[in-house]
Design a protein around this motif. Structure first.
Motif, short mmCIF file in Angstrom:
data_model
loop_
_atom_site.label_atom_id
_atom_site.label_comp_id
_atom_site.label_asym_id
_atom_site.label_seq_id
_atom_site.Cartn_x
_atom_site.Cartn_y
_atom_site.Cartn_z
N ARG A 121 0.84 -1.21 0.00
CA ARG A 121 0.00 0.00 0.00
C ARG A 121 0.88 1.26 0.00
O ARG A 121 0.63 2.21 -0.74
CB ARG A 121 -0.93 -0.01 1.21
CG ARG A 121 -2.09 -0.95 1.07
CD ARG A 121 -3.09 -0.80 2.23
NE ARG A 121 -3.98 -1.93 2.24
CZ ARG A 121 -3.81 -3.04 2.96
NH1 ARG A 121 -2.79 -3.15 3.80
NH2 ARG A 121 -4.65 -4.04 2.89
N ARG A 124 2.54 1.58 -3.46
CA ARG A 124 1.60 2.11 -4.46
C ARG A 124 1.34 3.60 -4.25
O ARG A 124 1.30 4.37 -5.20
CB ARG A 124 0.30 1.33 -4.43
CG ARG A 124 0.41 -0.10 -4.95
CD ARG A 124 -0.90 -0.87 -4.80
NE ARG A 124 -2.02 -0.21 -5.43
CZ ARG A 124 -2.37 -0.38 -6.71
NH1 ARG A 124 -1.67 -1.19 -7.48
NH2 ARG A 124 -3.39 0.26 -7.22
N GLY A 128 2.15 7.13 -6.60
CA GLY A 128 1.03 7.96 -7.03
C GLY A 128 -0.22 7.17 -7.38
O GLY A 128 -1.18 7.72 -7.91
N TYR A 129 -0.22 5.87 -7.07
CA TYR A 129 -1.41 5.05 -7.33
C TYR A 129 -2.27 5.00 -6.08
O TYR A 129 -1.82 5.30 -4.98
CB TYR A 129 -1.00 3.61 -7.71
CG TYR A 129 -0.14 3.54 -8.95
CD1 TYR A 129 -0.63 3.97 -10.18
CD2 TYR A 129 1.15 3.05 -8.89
CE1 TYR A 129 0.15 3.91 -11.32
CE2 TYR A 129 1.94 2.98 -10.03
CZ TYR A 129 1.43 3.41 -11.24
OH TYR A 129 2.20 3.34 -12.35
N THR A 130 -3.51 4.57 -6.25
CA THR A 130 -4.38 4.44 -5.08
C THR A 130 -3.92 3.23 -4.27
O THR A 130 -3.33 2.28 -4.79
CB THR A 130 -5.85 4.22 -5.50
OG1 THR A 130 -5.95 3.00 -6.23
CG2 THR A 130 -6.34 5.37 -6.36
N GLU A 131 -4.23 3.31 -2.99
CA GLU A 131 -3.84 2.21 -2.08
C GLU A 131 -4.92 1.14 -2.03
O GLU A 131 -4.69 0.07 -1.49
CB GLU A 131 -3.58 2.76 -0.69
CG GLU A 131 -2.42 3.73 -0.63
CD GLU A 131 -2.20 4.28 0.76
OE1 GLU A 131 -2.29 3.50 1.72
OE2 GLU A 131 -1.94 5.48 0.86
N GLY A 168 8.73 7.83 -6.91
CA GLY A 168 7.40 8.44 -7.01
C GLY A 168 7.48 9.96 -6.93
O GLY A 168 6.80 10.67 -7.68
N GLN A 172 6.22 12.41 -9.87
CA GLN A 172 5.17 13.39 -9.62
C GLN A 172 5.67 14.82 -9.85
O GLN A 172 4.93 15.67 -10.34
CB GLN A 172 4.61 13.21 -8.22
CG GLN A 172 3.82 11.90 -8.10
CD GLN A 172 3.41 11.57 -6.68
OE1 GLN A 172 3.72 12.30 -5.75
NE2 GLN A 172 2.70 10.47 -6.52
#
Length: 188
Positions: A121, A124, A128-131, A168, A172
């Motif tokens: 989690r 991720r 920058g991805y959802t957890e 990340g 970003q």
């Protein structure tokens, strides 16, 4: 004695002709000079009006260019400010993710052969991805028993997650700079 009477009439006619011709010549010259002056004044007035029109048009162009330059400068300043805010938010987010690394690896425990659900989690989120979508699993899950390795081999989970945080952040920041550049070029 000399009688002047017969010569008076022709002399009077000659004097009248000289007066009329002379007066007409000077009168015509005066009329021509006046007409030339009027024409010159008309040309000067037309020239002044044209110069005034051109000066007004140039002043309007300059005012429009200055307004456009100010609008673009304001837009660039707003985008720069947004970029600085985004970079500040990214720094804060990265700091929070780094704090979560220790918790995730402690919660996952040493039984995992890679990243556990909590570590995944954080990984991720760092990219920058959802957890969401990461379910809790049993420690040591692997597709086949032969795929597992000893816990002391390979890259520790904390190092993998730390890499994700750094990578990340870089991704970003790059995305934020690209968006700012695209917005500046697009004038939005």
């Amino acid at each position: 004695m000399f009688d002047i009477r017969p010569y008076i009439k022709p002399l009077a006619i000659a004097a009248a002709v000289v007066l009329v011709w002379g007066g007409g010549f000077y009168s015509g010259q005066h009329v021509a000079a006046t007409a030339a002056t009027v024409r010159l004044q008309s040309v000067q007035l037309t020239h002044e009006q044209e110069r005034s029109r051109i000066a007004t048009a140039k002043a309007d162009e300059l005012a429009a260019a200055l307004a456009d330059q100010q609008r673009l400068a304001d837009h660039a300043n707003k985008l720069g400010w947004r970029l600085l805010q985004t970079q500040g938010q990214l720094v804060q987010s990265q700091a929070q993710l780094r704090e979560r690394i220790a918790d995730a690896t402690r919660n996952d425990g040493q039984a995992w052969t890679g990243l556990g659900p909590d570590g995944l989690r954080v990984y991720r989120a760092a990219l920058g991805y959802t957890e969401s979508g990461v379910s809790a699993a049993d420690a040591g899950d692997a597709a086949k028993a032969g795929q597992t390795t000893a816990p002391s081999t390979g890259i520790p989970p904390a190092d993998l997650i730390a890499h994700a945080v750094d990578y990340g952040r870089w991704c970003q920041e790059l995305e934020a700079k690209f968006d700012a550049h695209a917005a500046l070029q697009g004038g939005h």
